[in-house]
Structures are given as structure tokens and as C-alpha cells.
Design a protein around this motif. Structure first.
Motif, PDB file in Angstrom:
ATOM      1  N   TRP A 153      17.323  -4.567 -37.586  1.00 29.32           N
ATOM      2  CA  TRP A 153      18.017  -3.778 -38.606  1.00 29.32           C
ATOM      3  C   TRP A 153      18.014  -4.430 -39.985  1.00 29.32           C
ATOM      4  CZ3 TRP A 153      17.930   0.846 -37.216  1.00 29.32           C
ATOM      5  CH2 TRP A 153      18.071   1.181 -35.862  1.00 29.32           C
ATOM      6  N   PRO A 154      18.373  -5.691 -40.141  1.00 28.80           N
ATOM      7  CA  PRO A 154      18.290  -6.257 -41.488  1.00 28.80           C
ATOM      8  C   PRO A 154      16.875  -6.263 -42.048  1.00 28.80           C
ATOM      9  CG  PRO A 154      18.766  -7.965 -39.861  1.00 28.80           C
ATOM     10  CD  PRO A 154      18.939  -6.650 -39.183  1.00 28.80           C
ATOM     11  N   VAL A 155      15.869  -6.452 -41.187  1.00 27.93           N
ATOM     12  CA  VAL A 155      14.482  -6.428 -41.659  1.00 27.93           C
ATOM     13  C   VAL A 155      14.108  -5.026 -42.107  1.00 27.93           C
ATOM     14  CG1 VAL A 155      12.082  -6.885 -41.057  1.00 27.93           C
ATOM     15  CG2 VAL A 155      13.891  -8.309 -40.088  1.00 27.93           C
ATOM     16  N   LEU A 156      14.417  -4.031 -41.282  1.00 28.34           N
ATOM     17  CA  LEU A 156      14.049  -2.652 -41.588  1.00 28.34           C
ATOM     18  C   LEU A 156      14.748  -2.163 -42.856  1.00 28.34           C
ATOM     19  CD1 LEU A 156      13.668   0.208 -39.027  1.00 28.34           C
ATOM     20  CD2 LEU A 156      14.909   0.625 -41.140  1.00 28.34           C
ATOM     21  N   LEU A 157      16.058  -2.364 -42.950  1.00 27.09           N
ATOM     22  CA  LEU A 157      16.808  -1.828 -44.095  1.00 27.09           C
ATOM     23  C   LEU A 157      16.423  -2.531 -45.393  1.00 27.09           C
ATOM     24  CD1 LEU A 157      20.307  -1.440 -42.398  1.00 27.09           C
ATOM     25  CD2 LEU A 157      18.626   0.337 -42.880  1.00 27.09           C
ATOM     26  N   ARG A 192      12.764  -8.819 -50.831  1.00 27.19           N
ATOM     27  CA  ARG A 192      13.775  -8.147 -50.017  1.00 27.19           C
ATOM     28  C   ARG A 192      13.455  -8.288 -48.535  1.00 27.19           C
ATOM     29  NH1 ARG A 192      17.207  -4.561 -52.719  1.00 27.19           N
ATOM     30  NH2 ARG A 192      18.245  -4.521 -50.685  1.00 27.19           N
ATOM     31  N   ILE A 193      12.171  -8.260 -48.190  1.00 26.02           N
ATOM     32  CA  ILE A 193      11.787  -8.422 -46.782  1.00 26.02           C
ATOM     33  C   ILE A 193      12.215  -9.790 -46.275  1.00 26.02           C
ATOM     34  CG2 ILE A 193       9.826  -8.611 -45.208  1.00 26.02           C
ATOM     35  CD1 ILE A 193       8.399  -6.488 -46.897  1.00 26.02           C
ATOM     36  N   PHE A 194      11.987 -10.828 -47.068  1.00 27.98           N
ATOM     37  CA  PHE A 194      12.369 -12.171 -46.642  1.00 27.98           C
ATOM     38  C   PHE A 194      13.883 -12.333 -46.594  1.00 27.98           C
ATOM     39  CE2 PHE A 194       8.009 -13.473 -46.978  1.00 27.98           C
ATOM     40  CZ  PHE A 194       7.920 -14.568 -46.127  1.00 27.98           C
ATOM     41  N   ALA A 195      14.601 -11.606 -47.446  1.00 30.09           N
ATOM     42  CA  ALA A 195      16.060 -11.627 -47.348  1.00 30.09           C
ATOM     43  C   ALA A 195      16.508 -11.053 -46.005  1.00 30.09           C
ATOM     44  CB  ALA A 195      16.676 -10.834 -48.498  1.00 30.09           C
ATOM     45  N   GLY A 196      15.848  -9.968 -45.570  1.00 31.55           N
ATOM     46  CA  GLY A 196      16.155  -9.404 -44.260  1.00 31.55           C
ATOM     47  C   GLY A 196      15.769 -10.321 -43.120  1.00 31.55           C
ATOM     48  N   LEU A 197      14.625 -10.988 -43.248  1.00 29.11           N
ATOM     49  CA  LEU A 197      14.185 -11.915 -42.203  1.00 29.11           C
ATOM     50  C   LEU A 197      15.150 -13.098 -42.069  1.00 29.11           C
ATOM     51  CD1 LEU A 197      10.346 -11.960 -42.929  1.00 29.11           C
ATOM     52  CD2 LEU A 197      11.466 -10.990 -40.913  1.00 29.11           C
ATOM     53  N   ARG A 198      15.693 -13.550 -43.193  1.00 32.54           N
ATOM     54  CA  ARG A 198      16.663 -14.645 -43.150  1.00 32.54           C
ATOM     55  C   ARG A 198      17.925 -14.216 -42.400  1.00 32.54           C
ATOM     56  NH1 ARG A 198      18.100 -19.291 -45.886  1.00 32.54           N
ATOM     57  NH2 ARG A 198      16.265 -19.183 -47.237  1.00 32.54           N
TER      58      ARG A 198
END
Length: 259
Positions: A132-136, A175-181
Motif C-alpha cells: 500500500w505505501p508503495v502503490l499510493l 515518491r516511490i522511494f518514500a513509499g519503499l522506505r
């Protein structure tokens, strides 16, 4: 060299203070559930031998890696698709909001019905929470692509896969790396929770076994190993992020520089 030592001092200062406070606060403890830190550290090498690390820590890391990688692939792919189309986003948004509201630990008994009690169940549970954090974040990153750059790419006939690879993903990558973190910390939590259900190895299983066997110092050593694992994974993630997003950090540094 001096800057590196100064940075290392900043990194280690707070952990050193917290360890010192823990040592002093627990030194005279007679509470069986709150043993002195000295006792925990003395127990550590006896508990976490090479064989135990291979038997418990390695399977946990492999499950985490599998679930995290699956979530990253699915999250980035679906997020790119949803973020690139207003219609797709309008159709998917209600379903995504519903599924996101379901706590991943609740899915453990459900996944067990379909995937059994083996490693597949644990990987699926980790992926279900990490996605979910990665997708959003991917959706938001794709939506925030610079319109001028998008129009320029369109005018040059750059479409399809070339547009996604050359424009969309690089622009959305912060933003993708923020979700991955965010997903990494969620994955560690779900790794432990999934191993507390019908498992025969892993960090979560070991910590619960120590607790049930009333081996409280051993239980605390397992918690320390879990914290150290999270720290190591965080450092590795930062190294990868710094390398992949070097252009982005350089751009931000140049904009902050006085003209």
C-alpha cells in the motif's frame, strides 16, 4: 575524514545515551520481566550462535525479502497504471480505499486457509501490508509529473514504454522511494507477526518460544536482534536510495545553494 567522523558521532550519540540510561536504570533490577541489560548482553552470545542465526534469522530475512520484492513490483506497476489514467484512478480508488483499511495482521488467518502455514503464507502477508505505501506513493508520484515535460515528450512522439521508462518513473522515483522506505518498516513488523502463527523458525517464532519458556533474557536478546536487523536494513536502503536518487539529491542541494 573529519566530516565522516562527525557524522558518525551524530549517528551514535543518541543510541549510546539510550544504552547508558538502560544500563543504569536496570542495573539493580530484580524484576524477572525486566532483567539488567548486563544480563541480557551476557546471554546474547550463548543464544545467538552461528547455527541459530542460520536457522532463525536467515529464513526471516528471506521471507521479508520475498514479500518486500513482491510488494515493490506490484505496487510500482499498479501505481504507474492507476496514476497515468484519470479514469482508471476513478474506478480503482473506492476499492483501494476499502482494501487499504483492512489491517494486514487480520489477513493472517484468511491467508492460512488458502496458502497453508508455510513460507508462502508469510510472504503473502508481508506483501499484502507492504504494497500500500508503495502503490499510493507511486500513484501520487506519477500524477505529479511536470506537465511541461509531459507535453514535450508527447510532442516528440515519446509514448508507451519509452515514456514510462524515460519520464514517468524517474520523475516519480522520489515518491516511490518514500513509499519503499515506509514499506520496509511495515514489512519487518509483519515478518514477526506472521512468524508467530504456525511457524517452526524465524525471529518471531524464536521470541515467542523464549517468552513461553520463561527465558526472559533470551526473549530480550531476540528483540535486540530484531532492532539490529531493522537498523542494518535501513542503512542498506539509504545507500541504495542515495545511489539511485543521486541526481535528485544533487538537484535539491543546488537549489538550496545561495546564488
Amino acid at each position: 575524514m573529519r566530516r565522516a567522523l562527525l557524522r558518525l558521532g551524530h549517528v551514535l550519540a543518541l543510541p549510546a545515551v539510550l544504552v547508558a540510561v538502560w544500563w543504569v536504570a536496570s542495573d539493580d533490577s530484580t524484576d524477572v520481566y525486566w532483567p539488567p541489560l548486563r544480563t541480557i548482553l551476557e546471554t546474547f552470545p550463548d543464544v545467538w550462535t552461528v547455527d541459530r542465526l542460520r536457522a532463525d534469522v536467515l529464513p526471516s530475512v528471506l521471507r521479508l525479502t520475498g514479500g518486500y520484492a513482491l510488494a515493490a513490483v506490484v505496487g510500482i506497476a499498479c501505481g504507474t497504471l492507476i496514476g497515468s489514467s484519470r479514469r482508471v484512478r476513478a474506478v480503482c480508488e473506492p476499492v483501494l480505499e476499502f482494501l487499504r483499511a483492512v489491517p494486514p495482521p487480520v489477513l493472517v488467518p484468511v491467508v492460512m486457509l488458502f496458502a497453508g502455514i508455510g513460507d508462502t503464507m508469510k510472504v503473502v502477508v508481508i506483501a499484502a501490508g507492504c504494497v500500500w505505501p508503495v502503490l499510493l506513493n507511486t500513484v501520487e508520484g506519477v500524477r505529479s509529473v511536470d506537465p511541461v515535460m509531459a507535453d514535450t515528450a508527447r510532442s516528440y512522439g515519446i509514448t508507451g514504454v519509452a515514456r514510462i521508462r524515460g519520464l514517468v518513473l524517474p520523475a516519480a522515483s522520489p515518491r516511490i522511494f518514500a513509499g519503499l522506505r515506509q514499506a520496509l518498516s511495515i514489512g519487518i513488523i509483519l515478518m514477526v507477526i506472521s512468524e508467530m502463527f504456525a511457524a517452526s523458525n524465524g525471529l518471531g517464532f524464536t521470541i515467542v518460544q523464549f517468552q513461553r519458556g520463561f527465558a526472559i533474557p533470551g526473549m530480550w536478546t531476540g528483540i535486540l536482534v530484531l532492532g539490529l536487523l531493522g537498523f542494518v536494513l535501513s542503512v542498506l536502503f539509504q545507500l541504495v536510495e542515495r545511489r539511485v536518487l543521486g541526481w535528485y539529491h544533487g538537484l535539491r542541494a543546488s537549489t538550496r545553494r545561495p546564488g
